[in-house]
Design an enzyme around this catalytic site. Structure first.
Site, short mmCIF file in Angstrom:
data_model
loop_
_atom_site.label_atom_id
_atom_site.label_comp_id
_atom_site.label_asym_id
_atom_site.label_seq_id
_atom_site.Cartn_x
_atom_site.Cartn_y
_atom_site.Cartn_z
CB CYS A 106 -4.97 -5.45 0.89
SG CYS A 106 -5.75 -6.31 2.10
N GLY A 156 1.40 -5.30 2.14
CA GLY A 156 0.73 -6.09 2.93
C GLY A 156 1.95 -7.38 2.86
CG ASN A 175 -6.27 -1.44 -0.80
OD1 ASN A 175 -5.91 -0.70 -1.45
ND2 ASN A 175 -6.11 -1.67 0.47
N GLY A 176 -9.19 -2.03 1.06
CA GLY A 176 -10.31 -0.86 1.89
C GLY A 176 -10.81 -1.81 2.99
CE1 TYR A 190 5.43 4.58 6.48
CE2 TYR A 190 3.22 3.52 6.79
CZ TYR A 190 4.68 3.40 6.93
OH TYR A 190 5.13 2.35 7.16
#
Ligand code: SF4
Length: 503
Positions: free
Chosen positions: A20, A46, A129-130, A275
């Site tokens: 996310c 996302g 996020n996570g 990345y």
């Protein structure tokens, strides 16, 4: 944001996925529109769903109102109707979220964030996020106590913990909740009159703070600030919770709280540099572009590709788009070692992929790769080619790309990877396929076996030591390398990646 099992066999580019992106804004006009731009810039984190929630104080009824809009799809699709942003989502504070999920949760609309509830202290919305590593235990505990869950997302647990806190002050309620959860979280939380930003004590995922006009913005990546001309101030520190309210606007100081008393060693996700993040972002305080160039240069030093004679030029190509910057670093590193090297664009990526039809006697994945990539024959024919990629996951796409390059007439193909072999899953918010599907595992970690499988002349990965040497350490940074080393810095609930409650 843990939601469901891994194993996205539909995946075309054969790369890990981030779960996310988050964005928050406080004290700014057109908050929803700014959030839209912030989410648009972070679309790469996302692509399955997107949402925005605003808080607005209505003078007429003297109450705060939360307004939200969320749906499946890309940011542009979800907010295709301008009036959603200009007329409906009014207010000077907002949070937003871009969601990635694996296939099992794709049809569960309830999981699209931000999640919103109304409880005894008013409205509260959250975007995450996570992944939480103790979410199964917490979910079971809460269910045993009678809590009814609306979603299959671990993020909802945080809202229930806030609502159940015995504290009366809302900030203390949030702190109470954060002290119960473990794992990776970069959060933005919107209350009636505050924006809260929090980052877990290990700091796995990034979270940056910026200034816009008189107000404040928070985002997973700083590229979200550039698009709205906000200026980057700092990162939310690992284990820190920042609160932005009216007072912050007057004093220019957010209130800072420690989530846990004890300090933890930072575990920044090194894959964000390899990345995930955009090269134009600053992550963990450092430019992603700079780190990626370092990775390419170090890879050349560790595993150069020699020119056969002084006259020969080694042609170095990238797998677009994530390895573009590292390729530039490799070219300069290889050249410095006395090997004449030239950066060329030998693979063209189409950004407009249509459908692929399964046809008899045809490999579906090959067709998919061909719809996404094509070669420039004139660049590759008769040449010694070095192909730079940031990672190899299943190896299926890499193999197809090698075949394409071979078909285009390359004389030799040398594959270089700016990360070590991926052998383990991630429990902190990155989605890898099942470990049995990882090429490095299928080939028992044997690089020679992988080389044969890919069908290249040579294959080399950046070593873990060199990878760690290539990332910043000046300010006490330390990194998570779990997916390469298997060395996970926290206790893991072994079935954390499976959620039998998934709808
Ligand atoms: S396991 Fe890998 S992808 Fe996951 S947080 Fe650690 S370094 Fe990042």
């Amino acid at each position: 944001m843990q939601m469901t099992h891994r194993g996205d066999t539909k995946e075309l580019l054969d790369k890990p996925h981030e779960h996310c992106a988050v964005f928050g804004i406080f004290g700014c006009s057109h908050a929803a529109q700014m959030t839209y731009y912030g989410l648009l810039a972070q679309q790469h984190r996302g692509q399955e769903g997107s949402g925005i929630v605003t808080s607005d104080y209505d003078q007429t009824d003297q109450k705060y109102h939360f307004r939200s809009h969320k749906d499946f799809g890309l940011v542009n699709d979800v907010f295709r109707n301008d009036s959603i942003l200009t007329e409906r989502l009014i207010g000077s504070s907002a949070i937003g979220h871009n969601r990635y999920s694996t296939s099992g949760a794709s049809d569960n609309r309830q999981n699209i964030q931000p999640l919103i509830v109304n409880y005894r202290n008013g409205n509260i919305a959250i975007a995450h996020n996570g992944n939480l590593t103790n979410f199964r235990t917490l979910r079971k505990q809460l269910q045993d106590e009678g809590t009814i869950f609306q979603t299959t997302s671990d993020t909802e647990i945080i809202l229930h913990l806030v609502a159940k806190s015995k504290e009366t002050d809302q900030i203390k309620q949030v702190l109470d909740a954060l002290r119960c959860i473990e794992g990776a979280y970069s959060l933005v939380i919107l209350t009636n009159d505050k924006l809260i930003a929090a980052r877990d004590p290990h700091g796995w995922r990034p979270l940056a703070v910026g200034k816009l006009d008189g107000g404040y913005v928070v985002a997973s990546e700083t590229c979200a600030f550039d698009i709205i001309k906000a200026s980057y101030i700092c990162d939310v520190r690992p284990g820190e919770m920042l609160v932005f309210d009216r007072e912050t606007l007057n004093t220019s100081e957010a209130k800072s709280f420690r989530i846990t008393k004890e300090e933890h060693k930072p575990c920044y996700c090194i894959f964000e540099y390899i990345y995930f993040s955009r090269p134009d972002s600053k992550i963990f305080g450092e430019s992603v572009d700079r780190v990626r160039r370092n990775l390419g240069e170090t890879l050349a030093i560790e595993h150069p590709v020699r020119a056969d004679s002084e006259d020969e030029t080694v042609i170095v190509i990238n797998v677009p788009d994530s390895s573009n910057t590292a390729t530039l670093g490799f070219v300069s590193g290889n050249t410095e070692l006395g090997n004449k090297s030239k950066y060329e664009i030998g693979l063209i990526r189409s950004h407009y992929v249509g459908r692929t039809f399964i046809q008899p006697m045809q490999d579906l994945r090959e067709t998919k790769v061909r719809t996404k990539f094509n070669t420039v024959r004139e660049v590759l024919k008769g040449e010694k080619i070095v192909i730079i990629d940031d990672s190899i996951v299943r190896g299926t796409t890499s193999k197809q790309l090698v075949n394409l390059i071979r078909d285009a007439g390359a004389r030799e193909i040398h594959f270089r990877v700016t990360s070590p072999p991926i052998r383990f899953p991630c429990y902190y918010g990155m989605d890898f396929p099942d470990p049995n599907e990882l090429i490095a595992n299928r080939c028992h970690g044997n690089v020679e076996e992988i080389r044969k499988d890919l069908g290249v002349d040579t294959l080399e990965y950046l070593s873990l030591d060199r990878l760690l040497q290539s990332v910043p350490h000046e300010n006490g940074e330390s990194y998570c390398t779990g997916c390469f080393s298997g060395d996970f810095p926290t206790k893991i609930e072994t079935d954390v990646c499976k959620d039998e409650n998934e709808a």
